[in-house]
Structure formats: C-alpha cells, structure tokens
Design an enzyme around this catalytic site. Structure first.
Site, PDB file in Angstrom:
ATOM      1  CE1 TYR A  63       8.674   3.841  14.696  1.00  0.00           C
ATOM      2  CE2 TYR A  63       6.558   2.753  14.518  1.00  0.00           C
ATOM      3  CZ  TYR A  63       7.935   2.721  14.412  1.00  0.00           C
ATOM      4  OH  TYR A  63       8.547   1.557  14.009  1.00  0.00           O
ATOM      5  CG  HIS A  78      12.097   0.316  18.266  1.00  0.00           C
ATOM      6  ND1 HIS A  78      11.239   1.374  18.269  1.00  0.00           N
ATOM      7  CD2 HIS A  78      12.234  -0.009  16.959  1.00  0.00           C
ATOM      8  CE1 HIS A  78      10.882   1.670  17.037  1.00  0.00           C
ATOM      9  NE2 HIS A  78      11.473   0.850  16.224  1.00  0.00           N
TER      10      HIS A  78
HETATM   11  N1  LIG Z   1      10.967  -2.088  14.129  1.00  0.00           N
HETATM   12  C1  LIG Z   1      11.538  -1.160  13.411  1.00  0.00           C
HETATM   13  O1  LIG Z   1      12.707  -0.778  13.632  1.00  0.00           O
HETATM   14  C2  LIG Z   1      10.779  -0.569  12.268  1.00  0.00           C
HETATM   15  C3  LIG Z   1      11.465   0.200  11.308  1.00  0.00           C
HETATM   16  C4  LIG Z   1      10.721   0.699  10.228  1.00  0.00           C
HETATM   17  C5  LIG Z   1       9.341   0.436  10.159  1.00  0.00           C
HETATM   18  N2  LIG Z   1       8.717  -0.261  11.131  1.00  0.00           N
HETATM   19  C6  LIG Z   1       7.243  -0.519  11.100  1.00  0.00           C
HETATM   20  O2  LIG Z   1       6.901  -1.036   9.807  1.00  0.00           O
HETATM   21  C7  LIG Z   1       5.932  -0.196   9.195  1.00  0.00           C
HETATM   22  C8  LIG Z   1       6.092  -0.196   7.684  1.00  0.00           C
HETATM   23  O3  LIG Z   1       7.368   0.264   7.296  1.00  0.00           O
HETATM   24  P1  LIG Z   1       7.626   1.732   6.705  1.00  0.00           P
HETATM   25  O4  LIG Z   1       6.558   2.658   7.123  1.00  0.00           O
HETATM   26  O5  LIG Z   1       9.026   2.050   7.089  1.00  0.00           O
HETATM   27  O6  LIG Z   1       7.639   1.529   5.137  1.00  0.00           O
HETATM   28  P2  LIG Z   1       6.658   0.868   4.049  1.00  0.00           P
HETATM   29  O7  LIG Z   1       5.455   0.301   4.675  1.00  0.00           O
HETATM   30  O8  LIG Z   1       7.525  -0.007   3.229  1.00  0.00           O
HETATM   31  O9  LIG Z   1       6.298   2.140   3.160  1.00  0.00           O
HETATM   32  C9  LIG Z   1       5.462   3.176   3.592  1.00  0.00           C
HETATM   33  C10 LIG Z   1       5.356   4.184   2.443  1.00  0.00           C
HETATM   34  O10 LIG Z   1       4.762   3.538   1.316  1.00  0.00           O
HETATM   35  C11 LIG Z   1       3.597   4.245   0.911  1.00  0.00           C
HETATM   36  N3  LIG Z   1       2.567   3.271   0.499  1.00  0.00           N
HETATM   37  C12 LIG Z   1       1.882   2.396   1.262  1.00  0.00           C
HETATM   38  N4  LIG Z   1       1.047   1.666   0.529  1.00  0.00           N
HETATM   39  C13 LIG Z   1       1.200   2.095  -0.748  1.00  0.00           C
HETATM   40  C14 LIG Z   1       0.597   1.738  -1.982  1.00  0.00           C
HETATM   41  N5  LIG Z   1      -0.329   0.770  -2.052  1.00  0.00           N
HETATM   42  N6  LIG Z   1       0.992   2.395  -3.104  1.00  0.00           N
HETATM   43  C15 LIG Z   1       1.923   3.375  -3.056  1.00  0.00           C
HETATM   44  N7  LIG Z   1       2.532   3.749  -1.913  1.00  0.00           N
HETATM   45  C16 LIG Z   1       2.166   3.112  -0.775  1.00  0.00           C
HETATM   46  C17 LIG Z   1       3.141   5.042   2.102  1.00  0.00           C
HETATM   47  O11 LIG Z   1       2.464   6.187   1.664  1.00  0.00           O
HETATM   48  P3  LIG Z   1       1.191   6.803   2.459  1.00  0.00           P
HETATM   49  O12 LIG Z   1       1.580   6.869   3.878  1.00  0.00           O
HETATM   50  O13 LIG Z   1       0.995   8.144   1.794  1.00  0.00           O
HETATM   51  O14 LIG Z   1       0.030   5.886   2.228  1.00  0.00           O
HETATM   52  C18 LIG Z   1       4.484   5.378   2.762  1.00  0.00           C
HETATM   53  O15 LIG Z   1       5.048   6.499   2.144  1.00  0.00           O
HETATM   54  C19 LIG Z   1       6.205   1.171   9.847  1.00  0.00           C
HETATM   55  O16 LIG Z   1       5.173   2.092   9.624  1.00  0.00           O
HETATM   56  C20 LIG Z   1       6.427   0.765  11.273  1.00  0.00           C
HETATM   57  O17 LIG Z   1       5.180   0.490  11.908  1.00  0.00           O
HETATM   58  C21 LIG Z   1       9.425  -0.796  12.172  1.00  0.00           C
END
Ligand SMILES: NC(=O)c1ccc[n+]([C@@H]2O[C@H](COP(=O)([O-])OP(=O)(O)OC[C@H]3O[C@@H](n4cnc5c(N)ncnc54)[C@H](OP(=O)(O)O)[C@@H]3O)[C@@H](O)[C@H]2O)c1
Length: 280
Positions: free
Chosen positions: A58, A114
């Site tokens: 990241y 990962h």
């Molecule tokens: N192991 C893997 O392969 C893998 C893959 C994907 C993700 N991950 C991990 O999981 C974490 C979460 O997944 P993700 O980032 O893919 O997606 P997510 O958490 O489902 O969504 C993040 C998005 O939602 C928005 N958001 C967050 N809270 C909100 C709220 N209360 N109201 C409206 N919008 C909101 C954020 O905006 P803002 O940023 O503007 O607040 C961002 O655009 C990642 O950051 C990462 O650490 C791991």
C-alpha cells in the site's frame, strides 16, 4: 494493549483484539491527504479501534501508520503483509525488516502472506517461524486463502498456528459463508473481513438505505453493522476522514432486527453452495 470498550475477538493464542479495526489501503498515496489520514487513524485509536491493517503493497501507508502510532505503539495491534513475490524464505525476512523500518517499530503484531504466490508455503512458514523466534513478529497469518489453501497450510508442520485469514467479506460478497467461514470457525482461525463496505460501492444501495433510514444511520453503518453482528469476525474498514471514523465506530451500537436481516438476505442472498473465494 487497551481495547477500550469495544467488543473483542480472541485470537488462537488467547490474546484479545478489538473487533473493529482500521484499514489503510490507498493511504499514503499523495502528500495532500496525509495529515487527514494520520488524524483519522489517531482518532480511531482514541475510539478504541487499535487494530490497524496495512501492507508493504500500500504505497506509503506504513509510513502513515508510523506517524499515527508515534508515542502510543503499545496501545496498538499492527497487522502488515508480505507480497507473494517476496515470500521466499530470504525475501520474507528482508520484507519484514523493511516493514519494521517503515513502521518505525521493533515488532509487527500480525504478519500475513498477502495471497498465494509461487514460492512454496513451507518457505514462507519457516521465515515466519524465524521472525517469531527473533521477536520481529508476534503472530503470523494469511490472506485471500481459500479452503484448499488452508488445507494445504494445515497439513504442514506448525501450519495450524495460523492466527488469522484476512478475506473479502461484505453483503455483496457472501461466498465464504458456504465453505471458508465454517472451515475457519471449526479450527478457531479468526476471519478478518476486508472491504466491508465494498470500497464504497454499497453506499448507494436502495435496500441498505431503507434499513439505514429506519435506524437513523448511514448506509455505511448498516453495511458495517451487518458484518459486525458476527462476534468472531474482525472488521477493518478504511476511513480517511474524521467523520467516517466516528460513524464507523458508532456502527457497533446498531442492532439489526430480524426484519432488517430478512430484507438484507432477500437483497443479498447467501450462497447456496461453496464457490471460489473472491478477492479485490
Ligand atoms: N488482504 C487484502 O487483499 C485486502 C484487500 C483489500 C483491502 N484490504 C484491507 O481492508 C481495508 C478495508 O478495505 P477497503 O479499503 O478495500 O474498502 P472499505 O473499507 O470497504 O471502503 C473504503 C472506502 O469507504 C469509504 N468510507 C469509509 N467509511 C465510510 C463511511 N462511514 N461513510 C462513507 N464512506 C466511508 C472510504 O472513504 P474515505 O477514505 O474518504 O474515508 C473509502 O473510500 C483496506 O484499507 C485494507 O487495509 C485487504
């Protein structure tokens, strides 16, 4: 580690972590939002969301995490990940050293592979064991491992010491309910649900919005409350604004009713049969 008043999930070691943590994908990608990202993570820590998930993949997210946890390392449970192309024995050790440096810490709480890559799992596993003996990591686990991968891992000596499997799980991605989730539950491997609001793509859903209105909540909060209602599931939304962090923490206070759950099941049906694990 302080877990404040958040519900907790117990890892196989007996250690307790907060059920709601913080993701960091797409943090550290540009200078402009950096201050806001650090402030968001710090607020999350203040609210008890002390499990922070990051990865060498990241961009500079590990540096953002380092800034956010400065002076409060002991409160935090830091998860980071080694890329599959770095998962040979020697490269895993080197990747971990780089992550420790970027995170400005002497230990990673949970170090994940990962996703499956070409190197043999035995190699990664032996590196994880060495890193644990050296105190560089406290636990190891995997990410994006389907049932077949988990079976292979568990067949290896020490493979059943896996402390977590981090996978895609949200209302639109319920596939694990028909295979991986019960498999992990039966063996006490906690699931970490990533992209719990489908990276924002669930926000405009009509059914979710209807449920949200009944609860005077936001659609994001209902999407989170739906995953969080399973007490053994660690959930790691990413939020880079203070408002989103506050909202996400408050999602823990929402109790979905039988009517809510029935409506959500109709709109987002559970899987009828096992299907391959989806990833983002
Ligand atoms: N192991 C893997 O392969 C893998 C893959 C994907 C993700 N991950 C991990 O999981 C974490 C979460 O997944 P993700 O980032 O893919 O997606 P997510 O958490 O489902 O969504 C993040 C998005 O939602 C928005 N958001 C967050 N809270 C909100 C709220 N209360 N109201 C409206 N919008 C909101 C954020 O905006 P803002 O940023 O503007 O607040 C961002 O655009 C990642 O950051 C990462 O650490 C791991």
């Amino acid at each position: 580690m302080s877990v404040s008043s958040l519900p907790i999930v117990t890892l196989p070691s007996g250690e307790k972590v907060p059920q709601l943590g913080q993701g960091t994908w797409h943090m550290g990608e540009g200078g402009r939002r950096r201050g806001e990202e650090v402030a968001a993570l710090k607020l999350g820590l203040d609210l008890g969301m002390t499990l922070i998930d990051t990865a060498e993949l990241y961009a500079d997210a590990e540096l953002v995490v380092a800034e956010a946890i400065k002076g409060r390392r002991d409160e935090c449970f830091i998860v980071t990940k080694v890329l599959p192309e770095n998962s040979t024995h020697a490269r895993t050790i080197a990747a971990c050293e780089r992550s420790l440096k970027r995170l400005s810490t002497d230990r990673i709480d949970l170090y994940l592979l990962h996703w499956r890559g070409r190197p043999r799992l035995e190699e990664t596993l032996s590196a994880f064991k060495e890193l644990m003996s050296a105190g560089s990591i406290r636990y190891w686990g995997v990410s994006n491992f389907d049932v077949g991968d988990m079976e292979e891992l568990f067949a290896l000596p020490g493979g059943d010491a896996c402390a977590a499997n981090q996978v895609l799980y949200n209302l639109r991605r319920r596939g694990i309910e028909a295979g991986l989730l019960p498999w992990c539950r039966a063996r006490g491997v906690p699931i970490q649900a990533y992209s719990p609001i489908e990276q924002g793509r669930l926000l405009r859903d009509r059914v979710l919005t209807g449920v949200a209105i009944r609860h005077r909540a936001t659609t994001a909060q209902i999407a989170l409350a739906w995953v969080l209602r399973q007490p053994d599931m660690i959930v790691i939304p990413k939020a880079a604004t203070l408002e989103h962090v506050r909202e996400n923490r408050a999602a823990l206070d929402i109790e979905l009713t039988a009517q809510d759950l029935a409506e959500l099941d109709r709109a987002f049906p559970p899987p009828r049969a096992p299907r391959p694990l989806e990833l983002l």
